[in-house]
Design a protein around this motif. Structure first.
Motif, mmCIF file in Angstrom:
data_model
loop_
_atom_site.group_PDB
_atom_site.id
_atom_site.type_symbol
_atom_site.label_atom_id
_atom_site.label_comp_id
_atom_site.label_asym_id
_atom_site.label_seq_id
_atom_site.Cartn_x
_atom_site.Cartn_y
_atom_site.Cartn_z
ATOM 1 N N UNK A 1 1.024 -0.803 -0.023
ATOM 2 C CA UNK A 1 0.203 -0.161 0.062
ATOM 3 C C UNK A 1 0.848 1.581 -0.126
ATOM 4 N N UNK A 2 2.154 1.096 0.242
ATOM 5 C CA UNK A 2 3.060 1.888 0.348
ATOM 6 C C UNK A 2 2.369 2.886 0.990
ATOM 7 N N UNK A 3 2.598 4.346 0.529
ATOM 8 C CA UNK A 3 1.922 5.464 1.556
ATOM 9 C C UNK A 3 0.704 5.847 1.620
ATOM 10 N N UNK A 4 -0.307 5.187 0.443
ATOM 11 C CA UNK A 4 -1.375 5.641 0.459
ATOM 12 C C UNK A 4 -2.558 4.705 0.721
ATOM 13 N N UNK A 5 -2.406 4.142 2.095
ATOM 14 C CA UNK A 5 -3.353 4.026 2.850
ATOM 15 C C UNK A 5 -4.456 4.632 2.949
ATOM 16 N N UNK A 6 -4.490 6.092 3.894
ATOM 17 C CA UNK A 6 -5.514 7.264 3.653
ATOM 18 C C UNK A 6 -6.657 6.654 2.051
ATOM 19 N N UNK A 7 -6.497 6.843 0.617
ATOM 20 C CA UNK A 7 -7.339 6.134 0.229
ATOM 21 C C UNK A 7 -7.462 4.647 -0.771
ATOM 22 N N UNK A 8 -6.378 4.426 0.119
ATOM 23 C CA UNK A 8 -6.289 3.090 -0.933
ATOM 24 C C UNK A 8 -7.095 1.986 0.575
ATOM 25 N N UNK A 9 -7.100 2.655 1.800
ATOM 26 C CA UNK A 9 -8.248 1.544 2.267
ATOM 27 C C UNK A 9 -9.765 1.590 2.406
ATOM 28 N N UNK B 1 8.427 -8.596 4.690
ATOM 29 C CA UNK B 1 6.837 -7.678 4.265
ATOM 30 C C UNK B 1 6.000 -7.745 5.341
ATOM 31 N N UNK B 2 5.479 -6.821 5.797
ATOM 32 C CA UNK B 2 4.375 -6.710 6.512
ATOM 33 C C UNK B 2 3.373 -7.089 6.353
ATOM 34 N N UNK B 3 2.243 -7.040 7.078
ATOM 35 C CA UNK B 3 0.516 -8.002 6.630
ATOM 36 C C UNK B 3 0.157 -6.000 5.797
ATOM 37 N N UNK B 4 -0.943 -6.626 5.349
ATOM 38 C CA UNK B 4 -1.684 -5.021 4.789
ATOM 39 C C UNK B 4 -1.950 -4.364 6.075
ATOM 40 N N UNK B 5 -2.824 -5.414 7.537
ATOM 41 C CA UNK B 5 -3.484 -3.947 8.521
ATOM 42 C C UNK B 5 -2.334 -3.824 9.730
ATOM 43 N N UNK B 6 -0.914 -4.464 9.392
ATOM 44 C CA UNK B 6 0.398 -3.685 10.134
ATOM 45 C C UNK B 6 0.137 -2.394 9.209
ATOM 46 N N UNK B 7 0.323 -1.925 7.757
ATOM 47 C CA UNK B 7 0.783 -0.777 7.482
ATOM 48 C C UNK B 7 0.179 0.337 8.313
ATOM 49 N N UNK B 8 1.606 1.009 8.476
ATOM 50 C CA UNK B 8 1.121 2.339 8.691
ATOM 51 C C UNK B 8 -0.134 3.274 7.823
ATOM 52 N N UNK B 9 -1.165 3.271 9.272
ATOM 53 C CA UNK B 9 -2.599 4.240 9.079
ATOM 54 C C UNK B 9 -2.495 2.734 7.888
ATOM 55 N N UNK B 10 -3.056 1.892 8.465
ATOM 56 C CA UNK B 10 -4.203 0.797 8.099
ATOM 57 C C UNK B 10 -4.801 0.671 9.008
ATOM 58 N N UNK B 11 -5.843 0.827 9.530
ATOM 59 C CA UNK B 11 -6.707 0.157 10.669
ATOM 60 C C UNK B 11 -6.326 -1.034 10.528
ATOM 61 N N UNK C 1 -6.294 -8.376 -10.008
ATOM 62 C CA UNK C 1 -5.145 -7.823 -8.998
ATOM 63 C C UNK C 1 -4.703 -7.872 -8.351
ATOM 64 N N UNK C 2 -3.828 -7.915 -7.738
ATOM 65 C CA UNK C 2 -3.265 -7.467 -6.353
ATOM 66 C C UNK C 2 -2.016 -6.795 -6.476
ATOM 67 N N UNK C 3 -2.509 -6.222 -4.883
ATOM 68 C CA UNK C 3 -0.797 -5.724 -4.335
ATOM 69 C C UNK C 3 0.154 -6.799 -3.561
#
Length: 483
Positions: free
Chosen positions: A221-229, A296-306, A335-337
């Motif tokens: 997700x990189x730094x796009x958590x605000x939009x991507x989530x 790699x961290x899990x998605x829900x452990x990424x910065x700004x991801x709930x 499609x996936x990350x």
């Protein structure tokens, strides 16, 4: 010999990252190729207070990598002007109008105005209406509006935006950008389909077993958590890019290669797309989310991801078209990350032949693959005899890639799309019917996910997705071509 296109382009969001990375280099390429010569002007606007000289320096830095002749570059940069404006206030348009009119007079551009909105989507409707009410539209020639994605966040919001835009522009003046439609190998779908009788005559349910569209990313997700989530893979990639590619694959042969007939053919296919109910969403779609895997961290452990996010970072699904050409033929999209490889590709799987080669095995399924990115190419497998003394067959592969020179000469997507808008060619832009259908289709899936009425499959980061996506195809006796 190319002909000059007399145009005045106004870039909203002129100091943004997209403008500097993509838009100005693309316009410079059009200038170097002769499509823009003397009678063109570029006006930039944003909130940032800059002088025209400071803006021109920003453009100079933006195009630096493409400069081979400094005098040529300086002549190009002279066509740029700047005006700071607040696009949310009517008063902010007076100075912009003066800058546009001065540039038009200076460079002999009568009419022919393009307004490129590289701004947040919430400003699209506001800008369009002020362009009309504050007198920025040309009385002569054409007025065209280029719009970056996303076009809405649901069918309801897209329809609201469409209505706002149509208060100032006709629908054929709207150029909705999906840069995947400007990619060279996506543009190759049409000549491959319609330019080769061998393929054209086999492009139907009698010969094709399934069609697959893969848009895989290795990044997280990189730094796009605000939009991507709030969007996920479904809205970020499937609703727009994948659906527009599928339109080229599913449509009937157009009456002509005009943008009007191409859109009509695509729209007929989109109208035949089956929209799923809740049970069908669970049957035909898989949502996934990447989990931890080594580095790699899990998605829900990424910065700004709930921590409790159930957002889809992976989507795989089966599309069905209720039309004679495609009865019973599944169109698979995924499609996936955090996947194994970064690629966009189309795999057309043809049915195996039924002719038995004596006592040996029957022919296998063959595949036509269109590799869109990161490296372009076309591959096709064919049945042929192997080299043993028995009459056994095996698959051989035909493989084409553009030469280094061809790759260097290929227009970048944004260059192509700006050029097409200048030419008034809407073939490679999404029209309202296609956008609306895509939203209705994905809304039905989003509603199920929002209510958490579908499983969320966790897949290891660095893999090709959850096992459930493989099982989805296996139910039909199919498998993903790219493992």
């Amino acid at each position: 010999m190319v002909s000059e296109i007399k145009t005045l382009v106004t870039f909203f969001g002129a100091t943004g990252d997209l403008a500097k990375r993509m838009l100005y280099p693309s316009v410079f390429n059009l200038y170097k190729k002769g499509y823009l010569q003397n009678n063109f002007a570029i006006v930039g606007t944003s909130r940032q207070e800059l002088s025209t000289e400071e803006y021109q320096e920003m453009v100079r830095q933006s195009i630096q990598a493409g400069i081979t002749d400094q005098d040529q570059a300086e002549a190009f940069i002279e066509h740029f002007s700047y005006n700071a404006s607040d696009v949310t206030e009517a008063a902010g348009y007076a100075g912009l109008r003066e800058t546009i009119e001065a540039a038009a007079k200076k460079f002999g551009v009568e009419g022919n105005r393009i307004f490129y909105m590289s701004v947040a989507p919430r400003f699209f409707g506001t800008i369009a209406q002020y362009l009309k009410s504050e007198g920025l539209l040309a009385d002569k020639g054409f007025n065209r509006l280029m719009i970056e994605k996303p076009f809405g966040s649901s069918y309801a919001t897209a329809e609201k935006l469409q209505n706002e835009l149509e208060n100032a522009f006709e629908d054929d003046q709207l150029y909705r950008i999906d840069h995947f439609l400007g990619k060279e190998m996506v543009l190759n779908i049409a000549p491959l389909r319609f330019g080769n009788p061998l393929i054209a005559n086999a492009w139907n349910k009698d010969y094709i077993k399934n069609i697959q569209v893969t848009l895989a990313e290795t990044l997280g997700v990189e730094e796009r958590a605000g939009y991507y989530d709030t969007a996920g893979a479904l809205l970020d990639m499937i609703q727009n890019h994948a659906m527009q590619i599928v339109g080229w694959l599913a449509m009937e042969e157009p009456a002509s290669f005009s943008d009007k007939d191409i859109r009509a053919a695509k729209n007929a296919a989109f109208s035949a797309l089956k929209i799923y109910d809740e049970a069908e969403v669970n049957r035909y779609f898989v949502r996934g989310q990447y989990g931890a895997n080594g580095e790699y961290a899990a998605y829900n452990k990424e910065p700004d991801v709930p921590a409790d996010s159930k957002n889809n970072t992976y989507i795989a699904g089966e599309l069905q078209f209720d039309m004679p050409r495609w009865q019973g033929v599944p169109f698979y999209v995924r499609s996936g990350k955090r996947m194994t490889t970064k690629t966009t590709r189309i795999d057309v799987v043809f049915k195996a032949g039924t002719f038995a080669m004596g006592a040996q095995q029957e022919p296998q399924e063959t595949v036509l693959s269109i590799i869109v990115s990161p490296e372009a190419g076309i591959q096709m497998s064919l049945n042929a005899k192997d080299v043993t003394d028995t009459f056994s067959t095996h698959l051989i592969n035909l493989d084409w890639k553009p030469t280094a020179q061809e790759a260097a000469e290929t227009p970048a997507p944004y260059e192509r799309m700006i050029h097409d808008a200048m030419d008034g060619d809407g073939s490679n832009f999404a029209d309202w019917h296609g956008v609306a259908t895509a939203w209705k289709f994905t809304d039905a899936i989003s509603d199920v996910y929002a209510a958490d009425k579908a499983p969320l499959e966790i897949y290891p980061a660095g893999s090709m997705g959850p096992e459930a996506a493989d099982e989805l195809l296996a139910k039909n006796g199919d498998n993903w071509i790219l493992k």
